[in-house]
Scaffold this motif. Structure first.
Motif, PDB file in Angstrom:
ATOM      1  N   PRO A   8    -113.714 105.955  27.130  1.00  0.00           N
ATOM      2  CA  PRO A   8    -113.007 106.142  28.400  1.00  0.00           C
ATOM      3  C   PRO A   8    -111.553 106.531  28.143  1.00  0.00           C
ATOM      4  O   PRO A   8    -110.976 106.149  27.124  1.00  0.00           O
ATOM      5  N   LEU A   9    -110.992 107.293  29.053  1.00  0.00           N
ATOM      6  CA  LEU A   9    -109.628 107.767  28.876  1.00  0.00           C
ATOM      7  C   LEU A   9    -108.658 106.598  28.763  1.00  0.00           C
ATOM      8  O   LEU A   9    -108.849 105.575  29.404  1.00  0.00           O
ATOM      9  N   GLY A  10    -107.633 106.801  27.964  1.00  0.00           N
ATOM     10  CA  GLY A  10    -106.590 105.783  27.876  1.00  0.00           C
ATOM     11  C   GLY A  10    -106.923 104.677  26.889  1.00  0.00           C
ATOM     12  O   GLY A  10    -106.050 103.936  26.495  1.00  0.00           O
ATOM     13  N   SER A  11    -108.192 104.562  26.479  1.00  0.00           N
ATOM     14  CA  SER A  11    -108.466 103.531  25.476  1.00  0.00           C
ATOM     15  C   SER A  11    -108.858 104.244  24.197  1.00  0.00           C
ATOM     16  O   SER A  11    -109.993 104.619  24.015  1.00  0.00           O
ATOM     17  N   SER A  12    -107.876 104.504  23.361  1.00  0.00           N
ATOM     18  CA  SER A  12    -108.226 105.177  22.118  1.00  0.00           C
ATOM     19  C   SER A  12    -108.865 104.151  21.197  1.00  0.00           C
ATOM     20  O   SER A  12    -108.370 103.035  21.074  1.00  0.00           O
ATOM     21  N   PRO A  13    -109.976 104.506  20.581  1.00  0.00           N
ATOM     22  CA  PRO A  13    -110.686 103.516  19.761  1.00  0.00           C
ATOM     23  C   PRO A  13    -109.862 103.028  18.579  1.00  0.00           C
ATOM     24  O   PRO A  13    -110.041 101.917  18.125  1.00  0.00           O
ATOM     25  N   THR A  14    -108.927 103.871  18.093  1.00  0.00           N
ATOM     26  CA  THR A  14    -108.166 103.457  16.913  1.00  0.00           C
ATOM     27  C   THR A  14    -107.235 102.295  17.242  1.00  0.00           C
ATOM     28  O   THR A  14    -107.104 101.371  16.466  1.00  0.00           O
ATOM     29  N   GLN A  15    -106.615 102.334  18.404  1.00  0.00           N
ATOM     30  CA  GLN A  15    -105.679 101.269  18.757  1.00  0.00           C
ATOM     31  C   GLN A  15    -106.388  99.915  18.735  1.00  0.00           C
ATOM     32  O   GLN A  15    -105.891  98.962  18.179  1.00  0.00           O
ATOM     33  N   ALA A  16    -107.537  99.880  19.311  1.00  0.00           N
ATOM     34  CA  ALA A  16    -108.247  98.617  19.410  1.00  0.00           C
ATOM     35  C   ALA A  16    -108.659  98.110  18.036  1.00  0.00           C
ATOM     36  O   ALA A  16    -108.524  96.934  17.740  1.00  0.00           O
ATOM     37  N   THR A  17    -109.149  99.033  17.176  1.00  0.00           N
ATOM     38  CA  THR A  17    -109.736  98.557  15.938  1.00  0.00           C
ATOM     39  C   THR A  17    -108.748  98.485  14.783  1.00  0.00           C
ATOM     40  O   THR A  17    -108.967  97.760  13.843  1.00  0.00           O
ATOM     41  N   ASP A  18    -107.669  99.255  14.852  1.00  0.00           N
ATOM     42  CA  ASP A  18    -106.806  99.276  13.673  1.00  0.00           C
ATOM     43  C   ASP A  18    -105.679  98.270  13.760  1.00  0.00           C
ATOM     44  O   ASP A  18    -104.506  98.612  13.744  1.00  0.00           O
ATOM     45  N   GLU A  19    -106.053  97.022  13.825  1.00  0.00           N
ATOM     46  CA  GLU A  19    -105.087  95.952  13.917  1.00  0.00           C
ATOM     47  C   GLU A  19    -104.529  95.699  12.519  1.00  0.00           C
ATOM     48  O   GLU A  19    -105.259  95.762  11.538  1.00  0.00           O
ATOM     49  N   LEU A  20    -103.234  95.431  12.427  1.00  0.00           N
ATOM     50  CA  LEU A  20    -102.601  95.214  11.123  1.00  0.00           C
ATOM     51  C   LEU A  20    -102.701  93.738  10.743  1.00  0.00           C
ATOM     52  O   LEU A  20    -102.283  92.874  11.495  1.00  0.00           O
ATOM     53  N   PHE A  21    -103.270  93.455   9.580  1.00  0.00           N
ATOM     54  CA  PHE A  21    -103.401  92.074   9.125  1.00  0.00           C
ATOM     55  C   PHE A  21    -102.179  91.642   8.320  1.00  0.00           C
ATOM     56  O   PHE A  21    -101.739  90.513   8.375  1.00  0.00           O
ATOM     57  N   PHE A  22    -101.689  92.545   7.506  1.00  0.00           N
ATOM     58  CA  PHE A  22    -100.562  92.199   6.636  1.00  0.00           C
ATOM     59  C   PHE A  22     -99.846  93.452   6.176  1.00  0.00           C
ATOM     60  O   PHE A  22    -100.469  94.469   5.915  1.00  0.00           O
ATOM     61  N   GLU A  23     -98.528  93.360   6.071  1.00  0.00           N
ATOM     62  CA  GLU A  23     -97.771  94.456   5.485  1.00  0.00           C
ATOM     63  C   GLU A  23     -96.597  93.861   4.717  1.00  0.00           C
ATOM     64  O   GLU A  23     -95.902  93.008   5.247  1.00  0.00           O
ATOM     65  N   GLY A  24     -96.418  94.293   3.488  1.00  0.00           N
ATOM     66  CA  GLY A  24     -95.296  93.787   2.712  1.00  0.00           C
ATOM     67  C   GLY A  24     -95.658  93.620   1.245  1.00  0.00           C
ATOM     68  O   GLY A  24     -96.600  94.236   0.757  1.00  0.00           O
ATOM     69  N   ILE A  25     -94.888  92.780   0.561  1.00  0.00           N
ATOM     70  CA  ILE A  25     -95.130  92.574  -0.866  1.00  0.00           C
ATOM     71  C   ILE A  25     -95.777  91.209  -1.077  1.00  0.00           C
ATOM     72  O   ILE A  25     -95.759  90.367  -0.190  1.00  0.00           O
ATOM     73  N   ALA A  26     -96.341  91.034  -2.266  1.00  0.00           N
ATOM     74  CA  ALA A  26     -96.925  89.736  -2.602  1.00  0.00           C
ATOM     75  C   ALA A  26     -95.815  88.724  -2.831  1.00  0.00           C
ATOM     76  O   ALA A  26     -94.648  89.084  -2.998  1.00  0.00           O
ATOM     77  N   LYS A  27     -96.183  87.466  -2.836  1.00  0.00           N
ATOM     78  CA  LYS A  27     -95.190  86.415  -3.051  1.00  0.00           C
ATOM     79  C   LYS A  27     -94.755  86.422  -4.525  1.00  0.00           C
ATOM     80  O   LYS A  27     -95.547  86.736  -5.401  1.00  0.00           O
ATOM     81  N   HIS A  28     -93.496  86.051  -4.758  1.00  0.00           N
ATOM     82  CA  HIS A  28     -93.007  86.077  -6.138  1.00  0.00           C
ATOM     83  C   HIS A  28     -93.714  85.058  -7.026  1.00  0.00           C
ATOM     84  O   HIS A  28     -93.829  85.248  -8.224  1.00  0.00           O
ATOM     85  N   SER A  29     -94.204  84.005  -6.421  1.00  0.00           N
ATOM     86  CA  SER A  29     -94.896  82.998  -7.224  1.00  0.00           C
ATOM     87  C   SER A  29     -96.158  83.584  -7.863  1.00  0.00           C
ATOM     88  O   SER A  29     -96.642  83.090  -8.876  1.00  0.00           O
ATOM     89  N   ALA A  30     -96.675  84.669  -7.282  1.00  0.00           N
ATOM     90  CA  ALA A  30     -97.863  85.314  -7.856  1.00  0.00           C
ATOM     91  C   ALA A  30     -97.531  85.921  -9.213  1.00  0.00           C
ATOM     92  O   ALA A  30     -98.393  86.163 -10.037  1.00  0.00           O
TER      93      ALA A  30
END
Length: 190
Positions: A8-30
């Motif tokens: 349906p118009l206005g609901s692009s499938p990518t917006q709904a499904t491409d949710e961001l779980f994490f962005e950034g670097i690993a912890k320094h303790s790793a």
């Protein structure tokens, strides 16, 4: 002409499904093992310098420099760590690494066969975990995500996203018979 199934118009499938779980670097303790290793090298260097300074002939030489022997590598491993960035979403995992030359890799979740979660005793102390994405084939081998924050939750979400992607997001090219049909007819005409 049969009606095409369209979102349906206005609901692009990518917006709904491409949710961001994490962005950034690993912890320094790793990276603690690497850091400690080079700190150890520095301590060792200092110890050797101290020992050598007991030798009459070497007294007064700038042997303290030996104590800095591990410093460049310590700095380098730190730089490597902060330049490895992850971006994990419901569809794919992207990671870029490289201090001098940047390299961006990405793994689509529908190509992932399984997600594994491991935690060593040391990992528990530092609250880290290894999440391994096991690829379906040689071109998309395993990908290790280590030392990311909220690893338990990330693992659950990734596992769920992989199952979802494998069942729903198969790209059209892979649908059996989509292309072969055309070829077969092409050959029959001759």
């Amino acid at each position: 002409m049969p009606p095409q199934a369209q979102p349906p118009l206005g609901s692009s499938p990518t917006q709904a499904t491409d949710e961001l779980f994490f962005e950034g670097i690993a912890k320094h303790s790793a990276n603690i093992g690497t850091y400690l290793w080079w700190v150890g090298v520095c301590i060792l260097g200092g110890g050797i310098a101290y020992g050598l300074l007991q030798i009459e002939a070497l007294r007064g030489k700038p042997l303290w420099l030996l104590a800095l022997i591990g410093t460049p590598m310590l700095l380098w491993s730190y730089l490597q760590h902060i330049s490895t960035r992850y971006k994990i979403s419901r569809r794919r995992v992207e990671f870029q690494k490289g201090v001098i030359t940047r390299r961006l890799d990405s793994l689509e979740l529908w190509r992932v066969l399984d997600v594994r979660y491991e935690q060593s005793v040391l990992d528990r102390i530092f609250d880290n975990a290894k999440i391994t994405l096991i690829g379906t084939d040689q071109t998309h081998p395993n990908l290790l995500l280590y030392g990311l924050p909220n690893h338990r939750q990330l693992f659950e979400r990734l596992r769920e996203a992989v199952q979802f992607a494998r069942s729903n997001n198969r790209p059209m090219e892979l649908a059996p018979g989509a292309h072969e049909g055309g070829d077969v007819f092409g050959h029959h005409h001759h």
